[in-house]
Design an enzyme around this catalytic site. Structure first.
Site, short mmCIF file in Angstrom:
data_model
loop_
_atom_site.label_atom_id
_atom_site.label_comp_id
_atom_site.label_asym_id
_atom_site.label_seq_id
_atom_site.Cartn_x
_atom_site.Cartn_y
_atom_site.Cartn_z
N GLY A 14 0.55 -1.76 -0.70
CA GLY A 14 -0.12 -0.27 0.10
C GLY A 14 0.79 1.16 -0.28
CB SER A 15 3.92 2.03 -0.91
OG SER A 15 4.50 1.69 -1.84
NE ARG A 64 -21.73 -19.37 -7.08
CZ ARG A 64 -22.11 -19.99 -7.64
NH1 ARG A 64 -22.12 -19.71 -9.02
NH2 ARG A 64 -23.57 -19.62 -6.64
CG MET A 88 -0.44 -8.06 -6.61
SD MET A 88 -0.23 -7.89 -8.15
CE MET A 88 1.26 -7.47 -7.34
CG HIS A 107 2.19 -3.08 -15.69
ND1 HIS A 107 2.00 -4.34 -14.39
CD2 HIS A 107 3.59 -3.37 -15.97
CE1 HIS A 107 2.33 -4.99 -14.81
NE2 HIS A 107 3.51 -4.79 -15.92
C1 GAR Z 1 3.58 -1.64 -7.08
O1 GAR Z 1 4.77 -1.38 -7.51
C2 GAR Z 1 3.03 -1.37 -8.65
O2 GAR Z 1 2.99 -1.46 -9.82
C3 GAR Z 1 2.69 -2.86 -8.86
O3 GAR Z 1 2.74 -3.80 -7.41
C4 GAR Z 1 2.81 -2.88 -6.55
C5 GAR Z 1 2.56 -2.46 -5.12
O4 GAR Z 1 3.30 -1.61 -4.12
N1 GAR Z 1 1.99 -3.81 -9.46
C6 GAR Z 1 1.27 -4.87 -10.22
O5 GAR Z 1 2.62 -5.40 -10.70
C7 GAR Z 1 -0.04 -4.80 -10.78
N2 GAR Z 1 0.21 -5.99 -11.81
P1 GAR Z 1 2.46 -1.19 -3.30
O6 GAR Z 1 1.75 -2.00 -2.92
O7 GAR Z 1 3.66 -0.62 -2.09
O8 GAR Z 1 1.66 0.31 -3.35
#
Ligand code: GAR
Length: 187
Positions: A14-15, A64, A88, A107
């Site tokens: 969640g950053s 479901r 994800m 992404h």
């Molecule tokens: C982020 O780097 C984002 O780009 C990636 O997950 C990380 C989440 O970090 N997203 C993916 O890979 C989506 N396919 P966070 O939870 O610290 O924001």
């Protein structure tokens, strides 16, 4: 300025969520984070929801009808915009169609390169000279919608996966807010 009620979907650290919470406190920033949805009960990002007193719900996507629960909550909190921030899980086509051009995702690669998971490992294996991040509209294809903002950096020989992740995420904290401003500037 009327801020758009926004839901942020997360699965982990969640950053990006934390960064968006900070940015959205600025009165000129176009969104208000009104709801946080996590498909991971233990996501660290949920702590930010608690800390900043933002409503949050855990959705068990193995069950479901989970999508109905998502829709009910989006309606309850009058959500008109969605940010996927490290979520994800592929969102349903029903959600994509309902929120056309109103769902964006971040992404950790320069799309269309390296869609999907395990990005940094693949970037290194492919001996890329540069990488970065992309904020894009979500459509029905995985990491396939039009790009809104991209940020790039050049890879050093000594960069490993952890370093790439750190450098990429530092750019994400600039790219995501910029993309949001761009989306609402064009409406
Ligand atoms: C982020 O780097 C984002 O780009 C990636 O997950 C990380 C989440 O970090 N997203 C993916 O890979 C989506 N396919 P966070 O939870 O610290 O924001």
């Amino acid at each position: 300025m009327v801020k758009k009620n926004t839901c942020v979907f997360i699965s982990g650290q969640g950053s990006n969520l934390k960064n968006l919470i900070y940015r959205s406190r600025d009165s000129s920033f176009p969104i208000k984070i009104s709801l946080i949805i996590s498909n991971n009960k233990k996501a660290k990002g949920i702590d930010y929801a608690k800390k900043y007193k933002i409503p949050y719900i855990y959705i068990d996507t193995r069950v479901r009808e989970y999508d109905n629960k998502i829709f009910l909550n989006l309606k309850k909190y009058k959500i008109s915009f969605i940010c996927l921030a490290g979520y994800m899980k592929i969102v349903s086509s029903k959600l994509v169609n309902h929120y056309k051009k109103k769902i964006i995702n971040i992404h950790p690669s320069l799309l269309p390169k390296f869609k999907g998971l395990d990005t940094f490992n693949r970037v290194l294996k492919n001996k890329e000279i540069k990488t970065g991040c992309t904020v894009h509209f979500v459509n029905e294809k995985l990491d396939g919608g039009n790009a809104i903002t991209k940020k790039i950096f050049f890879i050093n020989d000594s960069d490993d996966e952890q370093i790439l992740k750190k450098k990429t995420q530092n750019l994400e904290y600039k790219a995501f807010p910029e993309a949001i401003i761009k989306v609402f500037r064009n409406i």
